[in-house]
Enzyme design. Structure first.
Site, mmCIF file in Angstrom:
data_model
loop_
_atom_site.group_PDB
_atom_site.id
_atom_site.type_symbol
_atom_site.label_atom_id
_atom_site.label_comp_id
_atom_site.label_asym_id
_atom_site.label_seq_id
_atom_site.Cartn_x
_atom_site.Cartn_y
_atom_site.Cartn_z
ATOM 1 N N SER A 9 -107.836 1.026 -28.841
ATOM 2 C CA SER A 9 -106.383 1.780 -28.499
ATOM 3 C C SER A 9 -107.682 3.401 -29.094
ATOM 4 O O SER A 9 -107.085 3.591 -28.556
ATOM 5 C CB SER A 9 -105.353 1.819 -29.200
ATOM 6 O OG SER A 9 -104.728 0.370 -29.611
ATOM 7 N N THR A 10 -108.299 3.526 -29.796
ATOM 8 C CA THR A 10 -108.953 4.645 -30.163
ATOM 9 C C THR A 10 -110.359 4.687 -30.073
ATOM 10 O O THR A 10 -111.256 3.505 -30.537
ATOM 11 C CB THR A 10 -107.845 4.807 -31.804
ATOM 12 O OG1 THR A 10 -108.716 3.438 -32.242
ATOM 13 C CG2 THR A 10 -107.096 4.452 -31.417
#
Length: 187
Positions: A9-10
């Protein structure tokens, strides 16, 4: 051909573990982007476009592919149209076998059932709110007395719609709509 897809996600998260688990794939697509939706995930789209008849699409976990039942259903439709199987390593889903297809279809049916329940509850909540007099949508920008004054301004000679819109802080089209809606009610 086994085609892998890895996602975190990041930017601070690492793809290493997923890449290791997908090492037996012939090609691996990967990206660092939120999994909330399949939109704005170019590598997923590239992977879905890349797979061909007889390929196997591999992910480590289902949530790496999607978190939405709707998106999952759309992806599965693409796979079925292309005759592509899905393997989800951690959940033991493997649509290359009849048992894997059964398991996957059961999970998809449960997800669809849950989505239906949520939709039903949302509808019931909206109906209860409407019965209590709640109004959905944006709050009116003008009070009743301002609407009356806008109608007077609209009908007054020498006052342009643009000037009226600027005065009330609304668009010119809103001036026309408000006038039209309220003059119809007065007739």
């Amino acid at each position: 051909m086994r085609v892998g897809y890895a996602r975190v996600s990041t930017a601070g998260q690492k793809l290493d573990l997923q890449r290791e688990r997908l090492a037996d794939c012939d090609r691996v697509f990967h990206e660092k982007v939120s999994g909330k939706s399949t939109r704005n995930r170019p590598e997923l789209q590239n992977a879905l476009d890349f797979v061909r008849d007889g390929d196997i699409f591999v992910v480590t976990k289902l949530d790496r592919l999607t978190r939405s039942v709707v998106d999952l259903a759309n992806i599965v439709q693409k796979f079925e149209a292309k005759n592509v199987d899905l393997v989800v390593l951690d959940q033991g889903i493997d649509t290359t076998s009849i048992y894997g297809r059964l398991q996957f279809n059961i999970l998809a049916a449960i997800g669809e059932f849950e989505r239906g329940i949520i939709r039903e509850r949302s509808y019931e909540g909206r109906m209860r709110a409407l019965a209590r007099g709640f109004k959905f949508g944006a709050k009116p920008k003008l009070a009743r007395n301002e609407i009356s004054q806008l109608i007077n301004d609209y009908e007054a000679p020498g006052c342009s719609k643009t000037e009226i819109a600027d005065h009330y802080g609304i668009s010119r089209s809103s001036v026309c709509r408000i006038y039209s809606e309220n003059c119809q009610h007065m007739s």
